[in-house]
Structures are given as C-alpha cells and as structure tokens.
Design a protein around this motif. Structure first.
Motif, PDB file in Angstrom:
ATOM      1  N   THR A 199       0.861  -1.313   0.111  1.00 56.13           N
ATOM      2  CA  THR A 199      -0.029   0.072   0.010  1.00 56.13           C
ATOM      3  C   THR A 199       0.744   1.272   0.026  1.00 56.13           C
ATOM      4  O   THR A 199       0.615   2.229  -0.710  1.00 56.13           O
ATOM      5  CB  THR A 199      -0.895   0.082   1.192  1.00 56.13           C
ATOM      6  OG1 THR A 199      -1.811  -1.137   1.289  1.00 56.13           O
ATOM      7  CG2 THR A 199      -1.842   1.287   1.215  1.00 56.13           C
ATOM      8  N   LEU A 237      -1.105   2.801  -2.994  1.00 57.56           N
ATOM      9  CA  LEU A 237      -2.619   2.469  -3.043  1.00 57.56           C
ATOM     10  C   LEU A 237      -3.299   2.833  -1.865  1.00 57.56           C
ATOM     11  O   LEU A 237      -2.855   3.020  -0.759  1.00 57.56           O
ATOM     12  CB  LEU A 237      -2.629   1.013  -3.262  1.00 57.56           C
ATOM     13  CG  LEU A 237      -1.859   0.381  -4.544  1.00 57.56           C
ATOM     14  CD1 LEU A 237      -1.919  -1.028  -4.285  1.00 57.56           C
ATOM     15  CD2 LEU A 237      -2.705   0.693  -5.836  1.00 57.56           C
ATOM     16  N   ASP A 238      -4.573   2.958  -2.265  1.00 57.58           N
ATOM     17  CA  ASP A 238      -5.597   3.039  -1.187  1.00 57.58           C
ATOM     18  C   ASP A 238      -5.761   1.869  -0.398  1.00 57.58           C
ATOM     19  O   ASP A 238      -5.795   0.765  -1.244  1.00 57.58           O
ATOM     20  CB  ASP A 238      -6.880   3.429  -1.773  1.00 57.58           C
ATOM     21  CG  ASP A 238      -8.015   4.152  -0.536  1.00 57.58           C
ATOM     22  OD1 ASP A 238      -7.890   3.639   0.343  1.00 57.58           O
ATOM     23  OD2 ASP A 238      -9.054   4.826  -1.048  1.00 57.58           O
ATOM     24  N   GLU A 263      -8.264   0.486   0.747  1.00 53.87           N
ATOM     25  CA  GLU A 263      -9.561  -0.023   0.378  1.00 53.87           C
ATOM     26  C   GLU A 263      -9.477  -1.292  -0.633  1.00 53.87           C
ATOM     27  O   GLU A 263     -10.191  -2.209  -0.834  1.00 53.87           O
ATOM     28  CB  GLU A 263     -10.717   0.890  -0.139  1.00 53.87           C
ATOM     29  CG  GLU A 263     -10.900   1.843   1.091  1.00 53.87           C
ATOM     30  CD  GLU A 263     -11.829   2.904   0.583  1.00 53.87           C
ATOM     31  OE1 GLU A 263     -12.322   2.933  -0.897  1.00 53.87           O
ATOM     32  OE2 GLU A 263     -12.072   3.948   1.306  1.00 53.87           O
TER      33      GLU A 263
END
Length: 90
Positions: free
Chosen positions: A69, A74-75, A77
């Motif tokens: 992440t 990256l998110d 989620e």
C-alpha cells in the motif's frame, strides 16, 4: 462445451492482483525492483511470490499488504474487498 460469461472468473484475488500489477507498471517498477523495495521496508518477499500475487494465486499477508500500500501508493480499500481463501499466504 458452454463458454463462461465475460468476467465470470474474476475472483477478488485476481482483481486485487490486477490492481497491484497495473500500479506497479504505472510506476515503472519491475517485480525484482518492487521485491527489493519491500525488503528494504522490512518485509522480505521474493519477486516470484509477487508475481503469484499479481496472478491471483495468493492473498498477501498483512505486513506485505501494508508495505505494498505504501510503496505503490494504493488506497488500503483495494485490499478490503479481498476475502481470505484457502491457499492464502501466512
């Protein structure tokens, strides 16, 4: 023999893997370079294992999720839709 509908084989692991690969390539990283960055971040992983993650063979362990992440921007989620399945990594 009947054909599968388009997208019928897209499991959560495969969607996650495709997202990881897409972002890695956007950043111009090879699997070897990403594995090296993971190692420097304190989470050693083989480039071959990253390849298997991208192909949807495994689910990344929590520590690796965090590092990916951060390194890939990256998110978090992207990992939330992932349902642990047999064959995931510890």
């Amino acid at each position: 023999m009947p054909q599968k509908a388009a997208g019928a084989t897209k499991t959560p692991r495969l969607r996650l893997g495709r997202a990881l690969r897409r972002r890695r390539l956007e950043l111009g990283l090879t699997l070897v370079k990403l594995a090296d960055r993971c190692d420097k971040a304190g989470v050693p992983v083989a480039h071959s294992h990253l390849s298997k993650l991208e192909r949807g063979h495994y689910t990344p362990r929590p520590g690796l999720r965090l590092v990916l992440t951060e390194l890939l921007g990256l998110d978090a989620e992207v990992f939330e839709t992932e349902v642990p399945e047999a064959g995931g990594t510890p």
